[in-house]
Design a protein around this motif. Structure first.
Motif, mmCIF file in Angstrom:
data_model
loop_
_atom_site.group_PDB
_atom_site.id
_atom_site.type_symbol
_atom_site.label_atom_id
_atom_site.label_comp_id
_atom_site.label_asym_id
_atom_site.label_seq_id
_atom_site.Cartn_x
_atom_site.Cartn_y
_atom_site.Cartn_z
ATOM 1 N N SER A 116 0.870 -1.207 -0.141
ATOM 2 C CA SER A 116 -0.082 -0.073 -0.165
ATOM 3 C C SER A 116 0.818 1.431 -0.020
ATOM 4 C CB SER A 116 -0.999 0.051 1.145
ATOM 5 O OG SER A 116 -1.634 0.928 1.147
ATOM 6 N N GLN A 117 0.356 2.107 -0.903
ATOM 7 C CA GLN A 117 1.144 3.324 -0.770
ATOM 8 C C GLN A 117 0.185 4.676 -0.438
ATOM 9 O OE1 GLN A 117 3.694 4.263 -4.235
ATOM 10 N NE2 GLN A 117 4.853 2.071 -3.830
ATOM 11 N N CYS A 118 -0.547 4.912 -1.471
ATOM 12 C CA CYS A 118 -1.425 6.400 -0.838
ATOM 13 C C CYS A 118 -2.592 5.556 -0.083
ATOM 14 C CB CYS A 118 -2.072 7.022 -2.126
ATOM 15 S SG CYS A 118 -3.399 6.182 -2.911
ATOM 16 N N GLY A 119 -2.874 4.152 -0.388
ATOM 17 C CA GLY A 119 -3.792 3.563 0.517
ATOM 18 C C GLY A 119 -5.284 3.696 0.160
ATOM 19 N N PHE A 120 -5.487 4.333 -0.859
ATOM 20 C CA PHE A 120 -6.953 4.776 -1.377
ATOM 21 C C PHE A 120 -7.687 3.451 -1.815
ATOM 22 C CE2 PHE A 120 -10.774 6.087 -3.799
ATOM 23 C CZ PHE A 120 -11.236 6.953 -2.804
ATOM 24 N N CYS A 121 -6.714 2.612 -2.670
ATOM 25 C CA CYS A 121 -7.217 1.381 -3.038
ATOM 26 C C CYS A 121 -7.376 0.156 -1.893
ATOM 27 C CB CYS A 121 -6.524 0.769 -4.332
ATOM 28 S SG CYS A 121 -4.920 0.306 -3.700
ATOM 29 N N THR A 122 -6.442 0.410 -0.803
ATOM 30 C CA THR A 122 -6.193 -0.580 0.025
ATOM 31 C C THR A 122 -7.443 -1.451 0.550
ATOM 32 O OG1 THR A 122 -4.221 0.416 0.250
ATOM 33 C CG2 THR A 122 -4.696 -1.350 2.077
ATOM 34 N N CYS A 157 -4.973 -0.571 -8.595
ATOM 35 C CA CYS A 157 -4.200 0.320 -7.816
ATOM 36 C C CYS A 157 -3.180 1.173 -8.783
ATOM 37 C CB CYS A 157 -3.284 -0.630 -6.954
ATOM 38 S SG CYS A 157 -2.099 0.182 -6.022
ATOM 39 N N ARG A 158 -3.182 2.459 -8.385
ATOM 40 C CA ARG A 158 -2.505 3.167 -9.405
ATOM 41 C C ARG A 158 -1.319 3.800 -9.008
ATOM 42 N NH1 ARG A 158 -4.004 1.207 -12.801
ATOM 43 N NH2 ARG A 158 -5.697 1.619 -14.279
ATOM 44 N N CYS A 159 -0.803 3.434 -7.653
ATOM 45 C CA CYS A 159 0.377 3.708 -7.283
ATOM 46 C C CYS A 159 1.561 2.698 -6.625
ATOM 47 C CB CYS A 159 0.386 4.839 -6.303
ATOM 48 S SG CYS A 159 -0.429 4.978 -4.879
ATOM 49 N N THR A 160 0.954 1.798 -6.056
ATOM 50 C CA THR A 160 1.801 0.659 -5.578
ATOM 51 C C THR A 160 2.229 -0.119 -6.484
ATOM 52 O OG1 THR A 160 0.730 0.708 -3.373
ATOM 53 C CG2 THR A 160 2.184 -1.271 -3.704
HETATM 54 S S1 FES Z 1 -2.162 2.617 -3.074
HETATM 55 FE FE1 FES Z 1 -2.538 4.138 -4.095
HETATM 56 S S2 FES Z 1 -3.969 3.423 -5.606
HETATM 57 FE FE2 FES Z 1 -3.243 1.733 -4.660
#
Ligand code: FES
Ligand SMILES: Cc1cc2nc3c(=O)[nH]c(=O)nc-3n(C[C@H](O)[C@H](O)[C@H](O)COP(=O)(O)OP(=O)(O)OC[C@H]3O[C@@H](n4cnc5c(N)ncnc54)[C@H](O)[C@@H]3O)c2cc1C
Ligand code: FES
Length: 494
Positions: A116-122, A157-160
């Motif tokens: 998880s990075q930004c966590g929005f999708c988590t 997921c758009r960042c991890t």
């Molecule tokens: S952790 Fe950012 S969209 Fe998945």
């Protein structure tokens, strides 16, 4: 408006005056103030809103991940619900000896593998993984990477990036086990069912249990919005802002939720979930597995029904070209009785069908494979997972002694309705199966259909695809194309 009741964190949640078209995500975020479940797209595409729903099926607890954003809240009445916020707090899940503040193994694995990075999708990934954990790890099975890819097909997921998330999926089983207390949840659902027998039926959200009750309700309330899994109808609420003053839900109708095998066919009830319907089709025709897995993502297949796909009649729907090629028939039911017709005769025009106002789609009858059947189903879309077809072509030949005894071909994305490719069928009927016959069939396909251009593909591209897919079919019938590449990416071809 009736009170909505369901089981959450081991307790009965009772919410009064929930409108029939309120979504489960609205109830969670706006009515209960539990904003841990996220809203991304609001149309079943991103998986940020994924929750898990448990229901009793043949005396067992079946847990499935679905999209809360397009799910009508009343559809979970009497069931059990888990969100990402519930996992560490549910006394029917959390082991008694778990130290304070511990995370569910799914969450722990995501932390350990940097998933998880930004966590929005988590929260959405957590819930898809939770359902996978319950259905595989808790049944004593490991999680293969390919299975994890499939079960996460509805989560973006758009960042991890997906590698750490898939690593977490493969390793969550190695952590100390947390398992839903199935007997306790079933008991609570049973008690809820007994205590919630309302003296007056809820006429705002009707969910009859039998076909006779469904037909009576349909006749008595013709203005009520008929819904099944709401993976189409839910978007009319969230994206088109339509309001449903009254809803008639078919998904509790026992007769429509069954799959029955006879000597001639598999009879699939209209309210059978897409995941189960495709599993039944794949049991008879294993070559359909790849095609089945490319229908939407798992949460949509867990909620949506085969009958909803067929009744909705989208020209780019995937099950209809397949069912046409399999020579499936549909059974329509009304208080006047039932009638049966070939599936393609259901459609009269763009999203128009022959259903009378008091009629419902009851069953889809799919003939068993006959000896000599050669069947392939091709879906071409921009993305591999969770995308709608630009073109769908399903070809089914009965070959005997190198000759085409019968041909049935279903096509999607090339006309206003899902269509039978009659000209190509006629070009093949009785002919020796050869490269020349395949070429003639390809020309006939292109002659019959004049596809539209839209954001998914141009008319010329769709038309060219018809010919190249037929050529592929010919090569696969000769064993000269890799059958495992039975799906194509637009980008790869462009
Ligand atoms: S952790 Fe950012 S969209 Fe998945
Ligand atoms: C993210 C996403 C991806 C998708 N991907 C695909 C895809 O790859 N391929 C594809 O084909 N579709 C796809 N869909 C569309 C959708 O999942 C299907 O059309 C689904 O099968 C509809 O079934 P449902 O049970 O959800 O129907 P609902 O949305 O509840 O109803 C759809 C329509 O069917 C009618 N209906 C439902 N049941 C009956 C019945 N028994 N009798 C008469 N009328 C009935 C309803 O009144 C309504 O008009 C996707 C949808 C989403 C949200
Ligand atoms: S919010 Fe994107 S799938 Fe529900």
């Amino acid at each position: 408006m009736g009170t909505l009741q369901f089981i959450r964190r081991g307790q009965t949640v009772a919410l009064a005056n929930v409108p029939p078209d309120r979504t489960l995500l609205q109830v969670l975020r706006e009515d209960l103030g539990h904003t841990g479940t996220k809203e991304g797209c609001g149309e079943g595409d991103c998986g940020a809103c994924t929750v898990a729903v448990g229901e009793a099926v043949d005396g067992r607890l079946q847990i499935r991940a679905i999209n809360a954003c397009i799910c009508l809240a009343h559809s979970i009445a009497g069931k059990a619900l888990w969100t990402a916020e519930d996992l560490a707090q549910d006394p029917l899940l959390r082991p008694q000896d778990a130290p304070a503040g511990s995370l569910h193994p799914v969450q722990q694995a995501l932390v350990q593998h940097h998933g998880s990075q930004c966590g929005f999708c988590t929260p959405g990934f957590v819930m898809s993984l939770f359902a996978l954990y319950q259905n595989e790890v808790c049944q004593g099975r490991g999680v293969e990477r390919e299975r994890a890819v499939q079960d996460l097909s509805g989560n973006l997921c758009r960042c991890t990036g997906y590698r750490p998330i898939l690593d977490a999926a493969q390793h969550m089983g190695a952590l100390p086990r947390w398992q839903v207390d199935e007997a306790a949840v079933l008991q609570k659902m049973e008690l809820l069912a007994q205590s919630s027998q309302a003296p007056e039926p809820d006429l705002a959200y009707m969910a009859p249990g039998t076909l006779a009750e469904l037909l009576a309700a349909r006749s008595a309330h013709p203005q009520a919005q008929l819904v099944a899994g709401c993976t189409d109808a839910g978007l009319w609420v969230t994206k088109q802002h339509r309001q449903f003053a009254q809803v008639l839900d078919v998904t509790r109708v026992a007769e429509l939720c069954r799959i029955e095998e006879t000597a001639e066919h598999t009879a699939i009830g209209a309210a059978v979930r897409l995941h189960d319907a495709f599993a039944a089709l794949v049991r008879r025709r294993p070559q359909l597995q790849t095609f089945a897995a490319r229908f939407a993502g798992l949460p949509v297949r867990n909620a949506g029904t085969l009958g909803g796909n067929v009744a909705n009649g989208s020209p780019i729907g995937d099950s209809m070209p397949l069912l046409i090629a399999l020579r499936a028939r549909v059974v329509l039911a009304s208080p006047r009785g039932t009638r049966e017709l070939p599936l393609e005769e259901l459609y009269t025009g763009y999203r128009q069908n022959v259903l009378a106002p008091d009629e419902v789609l009851a069953h889809i009858l799919v003939p068993h494979p006959a000896p000599g059947e050669f069947l392939r189903a091709y879906k071409v879309s921009k993305r591999q997972d969770d995308d709608i077809s630009a073109v769908c072509l399903v070809l089914n030949l009965h070959l005997e002694g190198g000759r085409v005894q019968a041909a049935s071909i279903g096509a999607g994305g090339v006309a206003a309705v899902p269509a039978r490719a009659r000209q190509a069928e006629a070009a093949l009927q009785g002919q020796p199966w050869s490269a020349a016959a395949a070429r003639r069939a390809a020309e006939a396909l292109q002659a019959q259909f004049t596809p539209l251009s839209d954001m998914r593909a141009s008319s010329q591209y769709r038309s060219a695809l018809l010919a190249s897919l037929l050529q592929r079919f010919w090569l696969e019938s000769q064993g000269t194309a890799n059958a495992s590449l039975a799906t194509l990416d637009l980008e790869a071809l462009a």
